[in-house]
Design a protein around this motif. Sequence first.
Motif, mmCIF file in Angstrom:
data_model
loop_
_atom_site.group_PDB
_atom_site.id
_atom_site.type_symbol
_atom_site.label_atom_id
_atom_site.label_comp_id
_atom_site.label_asym_id
_atom_site.label_seq_id
_atom_site.Cartn_x
_atom_site.Cartn_y
_atom_site.Cartn_z
ATOM 1 N N ALA A 233 89.942 26.736 -0.272
ATOM 2 C CA ALA A 233 88.788 27.252 0.472
ATOM 3 C C ALA A 233 88.659 28.757 0.261
ATOM 4 O O ALA A 233 89.573 29.415 -0.241
ATOM 5 C CB ALA A 233 88.939 26.938 1.955
ATOM 6 N N LEU A 234 87.512 29.307 0.666
ATOM 7 C CA LEU A 234 87.272 30.748 0.564
ATOM 8 C C LEU A 234 87.634 31.428 1.878
ATOM 9 O O LEU A 234 87.369 30.893 2.961
ATOM 10 C CB LEU A 234 85.804 31.026 0.229
ATOM 11 C CG LEU A 234 85.241 30.410 -1.051
ATOM 12 C CD1 LEU A 234 83.820 30.917 -1.294
ATOM 13 C CD2 LEU A 234 86.126 30.717 -2.247
ATOM 14 N N ALA A 235 88.212 32.602 1.769
ATOM 15 C CA ALA A 235 88.580 33.392 2.944
ATOM 16 C C ALA A 235 87.491 34.415 3.222
ATOM 17 O O ALA A 235 87.227 35.286 2.388
ATOM 18 C CB ALA A 235 89.920 34.094 2.733
ATOM 19 N N ILE A 236 86.844 34.291 4.390
ATOM 20 C CA ILE A 236 85.801 35.226 4.813
ATOM 21 C C ILE A 236 86.361 36.083 5.941
ATOM 22 O O ILE A 236 86.803 35.549 6.968
ATOM 23 C CB ILE A 236 84.545 34.485 5.303
ATOM 24 C CG1 ILE A 236 83.964 33.627 4.178
ATOM 25 C CG2 ILE A 236 83.507 35.470 5.826
ATOM 26 C CD1 ILE A 236 82.843 32.714 4.625
ATOM 27 N N VAL A 237 86.372 37.391 5.763
ATOM 28 C CA VAL A 237 86.911 38.304 6.769
ATOM 29 C C VAL A 237 85.792 39.180 7.308
ATOM 30 O O VAL A 237 85.094 39.853 6.545
ATOM 31 C CB VAL A 237 88.033 39.189 6.190
ATOM 32 C CG1 VAL A 237 88.546 40.158 7.257
ATOM 33 C CG2 VAL A 237 89.175 38.326 5.659
ATOM 34 N N SER A 238 85.598 39.157 8.627
ATOM 35 C CA SER A 238 84.676 40.071 9.293
ATOM 36 C C SER A 238 85.490 41.289 9.717
ATOM 37 O O SER A 238 86.401 41.174 10.538
ATOM 38 C CB SER A 238 84.020 39.396 10.498
ATOM 39 O OG SER A 238 83.056 40.241 11.074
ATOM 40 N N PHE A 239 85.143 42.447 9.191
ATOM 41 C CA PHE A 239 86.046 43.601 9.179
ATOM 42 C C PHE A 239 85.407 44.830 9.822
ATOM 43 O O PHE A 239 84.234 45.129 9.580
ATOM 44 C CB PHE A 239 86.404 43.888 7.715
ATOM 45 C CG PHE A 239 87.368 45.003 7.484
ATOM 46 C CD1 PHE A 239 88.648 44.972 8.007
ATOM 47 C CD2 PHE A 239 87.007 46.095 6.703
ATOM 48 C CE1 PHE A 239 89.548 46.007 7.768
ATOM 49 C CE2 PHE A 239 87.887 47.126 6.446
ATOM 50 C CZ PHE A 239 89.165 47.075 6.985
ATOM 51 N N ARG A 249 93.044 46.953 3.093
ATOM 52 C CA ARG A 249 91.688 46.398 3.036
ATOM 53 C C ARG A 249 91.746 44.892 2.796
ATOM 54 O O ARG A 249 92.632 44.407 2.079
ATOM 55 C CB ARG A 249 90.901 47.087 1.929
ATOM 56 C CG ARG A 249 90.825 48.598 2.061
ATOM 57 C CD ARG A 249 90.188 49.236 0.834
ATOM 58 N NE ARG A 249 90.931 48.957 -0.387
ATOM 59 C CZ ARG A 249 90.547 49.352 -1.605
ATOM 60 N NH1 ARG A 249 89.433 50.051 -1.733
ATOM 61 N NH2 ARG A 249 91.268 49.055 -2.665
ATOM 62 N N PRO A 250 90.827 44.133 3.380
ATOM 63 C CA PRO A 250 90.846 42.673 3.197
ATOM 64 C C PRO A 250 90.811 42.252 1.733
ATOM 65 O O PRO A 250 91.469 41.295 1.342
ATOM 66 C CB PRO A 250 89.579 42.222 3.933
ATOM 67 C CG PRO A 250 89.330 43.272 4.951
ATOM 68 C CD PRO A 250 89.762 44.548 4.314
ATOM 69 N N GLY A 251 90.031 42.991 0.920
ATOM 70 C CA GLY A 251 89.963 42.651 -0.498
ATOM 71 C C GLY A 251 91.302 42.785 -1.188
ATOM 72 O O GLY A 251 91.638 42.000 -2.094
ATOM 73 N N ASP A 256 88.009 36.647 -0.165
ATOM 74 C CA ASP A 256 86.946 36.354 -1.124
ATOM 75 C C ASP A 256 85.645 37.047 -0.749
ATOM 76 O O ASP A 256 84.923 37.537 -1.620
ATOM 77 C CB ASP A 256 86.721 34.839 -1.185
ATOM 78 C CG ASP A 256 87.958 34.100 -1.652
ATOM 79 O OD1 ASP A 256 88.276 34.187 -2.852
ATOM 80 O OD2 ASP A 256 88.630 33.463 -0.819
ATOM 81 N N VAL A 257 85.340 37.055 0.552
ATOM 82 C CA VAL A 257 84.119 37.681 1.058
ATOM 83 C C VAL A 257 84.487 38.540 2.267
ATOM 84 O O VAL A 257 85.250 38.096 3.134
ATOM 85 C CB VAL A 257 83.069 36.628 1.474
ATOM 86 C CG1 VAL A 257 81.753 37.317 1.842
ATOM 87 C CG2 VAL A 257 82.841 35.605 0.377
ATOM 88 N N GLN A 284 83.032 37.183 -8.982
ATOM 89 C CA GLN A 284 82.612 35.838 -9.382
ATOM 90 C C GLN A 284 81.484 35.290 -8.513
ATOM 91 O O GLN A 284 80.810 34.334 -8.890
ATOM 92 C CB GLN A 284 83.810 34.889 -9.323
ATOM 93 C CG GLN A 284 84.328 34.621 -7.916
ATOM 94 C CD GLN A 284 85.720 34.028 -7.916
ATOM 95 O OE1 GLN A 284 86.704 34.720 -8.205
ATOM 96 N NE2 GLN A 284 85.816 32.750 -7.603
ATOM 97 N N PHE A 285 81.257 35.911 -7.342
ATOM 98 C CA PHE A 285 80.208 35.430 -6.436
ATOM 99 C C PHE A 285 78.926 36.261 -6.514
ATOM 100 O O PHE A 285 78.056 36.141 -5.659
ATOM 101 C CB PHE A 285 80.725 35.428 -4.999
ATOM 102 C CG PHE A 285 81.945 34.584 -4.796
ATOM 103 C CD1 PHE A 285 81.880 33.198 -4.908
ATOM 104 C CD2 PHE A 285 83.173 35.166 -4.523
ATOM 105 C CE1 PHE A 285 83.008 32.414 -4.739
ATOM 106 C CE2 PHE A 285 84.310 34.393 -4.350
ATOM 107 C CZ PHE A 285 84.237 33.012 -4.470
#
Length: 445
Positions: A233-239, A249-251, A256-257, A284-285
């Motif tokens: 799955a993709l990891a989406i972080v609200s930061f 940093r989340p990246g 992923d996002v 890639q997105f």
Amino acid sequence: MDFTQITEPQKKLMLDTIGVKDIEELFSPIPKEQRLKGELNIPNSCSEFEVLSDLESLAGKNRDTGKLTCFLGCGAYDHFIPTVVDALASRGEFVTAYTPYQAEASQGTLQAFYEFQTMICQITGSDIANASLYESATAVAEAVLMARSSTGRTKVLISSACFPDAVETLATYTEDQDIEVVKVPAANGRTDKEKLRTAIDDKTAAVVIQFPNFFGVLEDLEEIISITHQAGALAIVSFDPIASGVFKRPGDLGADVVVGEGQALGIPLQYGAPYLGFMSAKEQFMRKLPGRIVGAAEDKDGCRGFCLVLQTREQHIKRERATSNVCTNQGLMAMRASIYMASVGKQGLAKIASLCLDKAHYAATEICKLDGYSLKFDAPFFKEFVIKTDRNVEKVLSHCRSQGISAGVAMGKWFKDMNDCFAVAVTEKRTRQEIDQLVQALKQA
């Protein structure tokens, strides 16, 4: 003179055109019990001077952060805004460009968006960023739709420790779509990783996590992202962008996002809007990213220029094949954020984040020395924390307001088991004297 300038002959022409006899027939589908009964209770007309005086009187009743010491948070924070932000962002060239399309966007506006994208990538650790979205809640929802489109999977996990407005907005976005949204519970203020492991499967498109979360607590991003990727799955972080001054940093941790609320980047509280959503992702997105991306190029003379690129995914061009309804960006707010980030710089952002961290922990320590007050969660936090009290929360907050202090946000509004709690946010603006005054007001409450 009527407020609307439509004459009777014009009304008759419009009714005849649509094949309706009169106004009564036009409104016939509306049940009579739902229609207005009698005249509107509108006061007599006033002169322009009288109207302005009345509005000024009403506005004077507002108690904003200029009159109250602000410890409010839960997604909107009272950070310092350098004077240069207002001075530059208020220039006429910028305030008029709300929705700049290719044909009307000036090179200066496009360059500002390009710089915004670049600095957002630097703050989040991502490869690419768009030119902004509306605010963080819709940014979360757009990221989920992108994950659904990218993976072909139909299940999304979102932490219950995410901002409630993001959870509710996501529910609205996905209500009539083939997407199952599952909330992962929290334990001691953090996402329950064991429950996450149980809930995630090969149908999961994405996992949405907040950092810091709604309770101000720091999530274990590295492990959660690892669990997410193991399931494909993709990891989406609200930061929180300010957090990049002191935390990884989340990246850099593999997100992923990365989305978030840019209000902290030079935008006043201003009663909740307009705010600024940002969104960045792995390269890639790029063709899945909603909104618009500004790119840099060279003209035939070798001079650098800027243009809107890859906006073909928008609904005005791709129609039913579009990945998103988003066809604009928060131009003026993104401009403010660009000026803010450029003015404070990397060193300044680190200093701001460090001050928030230190002052928040000082405040929490002093509050917890009082009888009847304690930290709700035994977990690391950044600039915000939740206090539990054996006193009536509303009365405590009301007493503090009477002392000129907005002490915090009652948590019972969102969580029934937290009626005895309130959240306190401490930014770099708060002085030691103001924090001590808050402690004293809580003691007296």
